[in-house]
Scaffold this active site. Structure first.
Site, PDB file in Angstrom:
ATOM      1  NE  ARG A 193      -5.416   1.345  11.389  1.00  0.00           N
ATOM      2  CZ  ARG A 193      -4.325   0.993  10.698  1.00  0.00           C
ATOM      3  NH1 ARG A 193      -4.137  -0.269  10.355  1.00  0.00           N
ATOM      4  NH2 ARG A 193      -3.442   1.895  10.358  1.00  0.00           N
ATOM      5  NE  ARG A 226       9.071  -6.272   6.009  1.00  0.00           N
ATOM      6  CZ  ARG A 226       7.893  -5.648   6.116  1.00  0.00           C
ATOM      7  NH1 ARG A 226       7.383  -5.012   5.078  1.00  0.00           N
ATOM      8  NH2 ARG A 226       7.241  -5.645   7.256  1.00  0.00           N
ATOM      9  NE  ARG A 284      11.043  -4.343  10.556  1.00  0.00           N
ATOM     10  CZ  ARG A 284      10.615  -3.391   9.735  1.00  0.00           C
ATOM     11  NH1 ARG A 284      10.991  -2.135   9.931  1.00  0.00           N
ATOM     12  NH2 ARG A 284       9.809  -3.672   8.743  1.00  0.00           N
ATOM     13  CE  LYS A 327      -2.516  -0.829   3.634  1.00  0.00           C
ATOM     14  NZ  LYS A 327      -1.908  -2.134   3.970  1.00  0.00           N
ATOM     15  NE  ARG A 334       1.899  -6.585  10.880  1.00  0.00           N
ATOM     16  CZ  ARG A 334       3.014  -6.373  10.209  1.00  0.00           C
ATOM     17  NH1 ARG A 334       4.113  -7.056  10.504  1.00  0.00           N
ATOM     18  NH2 ARG A 334       3.054  -5.486   9.228  1.00  0.00           N
TER      19      ARG A 334
END
Length: 217
Positions: A88, A127, A161, A13, A172
């Site tokens: 949201r 990542r 992370r 996004k 999430r």
């Protein structure tokens, strides 16, 4: 144009919002930027948000909505905007509709970036970030460093992370499905949603989104 961008974590996004906003010459308004700006400027809403965040609590909708409305009142948003991360949930979407109606305007479209869930997990969990500079980001599959575990830019250690661990990513996604995804149906009832397949090169996804907006215009 007045656009809302929706999609799960890892859908791209932020990247697409930046390109689309530039192509359309409208401001890119992200929730993250709203929070950072209000907190750094010490606004009343920023102070309220920081208090909740420091306590480990979620920032209430009314604070987030207040920040968004203040930003939309700024002159550069008069001719259009691209919202990224707001609304949201359905309550925030209803508040946005009320704000727009009070100003005699409405949304032109809602772009729903569609990515398979397994791909989202792969994108985020793969990542690796440099410990020396978090702007240096690599990926175990899509953007591998020359030497495993070592940043190409500064030689720092690459690490995953904690929030990028697979279990956190899936959590999430659960939150997204529960809280944010319902706004897609909300906007579908208004005939505003265009679903954009978000797999492929960044430029290809941007072109699909631009083509969808031209069909809406």
């Amino acid at each position: 144009m007045r656009i809302v961008l929706v999609g799960p974590p890892g859908a791209g996004k932020g990247t697409q919002a930046a390109y689309l906003a530039k192509n359309l010459s409208i401001p890119h308004i992200s929730t993250g930027d709203l929070f950072r700006a209000n907190i750094s400027q010490g606004t009343e809403l920023g102070k309220q948000a920081k208090a909740y965040m420091d306590a480990g609590d979620l920032v209430p909708d009314e604070v987030t909505i207040g920040m968004a409305e203040d930003r939309l009142d700024q002159s550069d948003a008069a001719g259009g905007f691209l919202l990224d991360g707001f609304p949201r949930n359905v309550g925030q979407a209803q508040a946005l509709d009320a704000y727009l109606a009070a100003h005699g305007i409405r949304l032109d479209g809602v772009l729903d970036l569609e990515v398979p869930e397994d791909e989202v997990v792969k994108r985020i969990a793969g990542r690796r970030v440099c410990r020396n500079d978090s702007a240096h980001v690599f990926h175990v599959e899509y953007n591998q460093p020359e030497a495993a575990g070592v940043c190409d830019v500064c030689g720092g250690e690459l690490y995953q992370r904690p929030d990028d661990a697979e279990d956190k990513v899936r959590n999430r996604l659960d939150v997204y499905h529960r809280e944010t995804e319902p706004i897609i149906d909300y906007y579908k009832q208004q005939g505003l949603v265009q679903t954009i397949p978000a797999l492929g090169k960044v430029a290809e996804v941007t072109q699909r989104a631009m083509d969808a907006l031209r069909r809406e215009a």
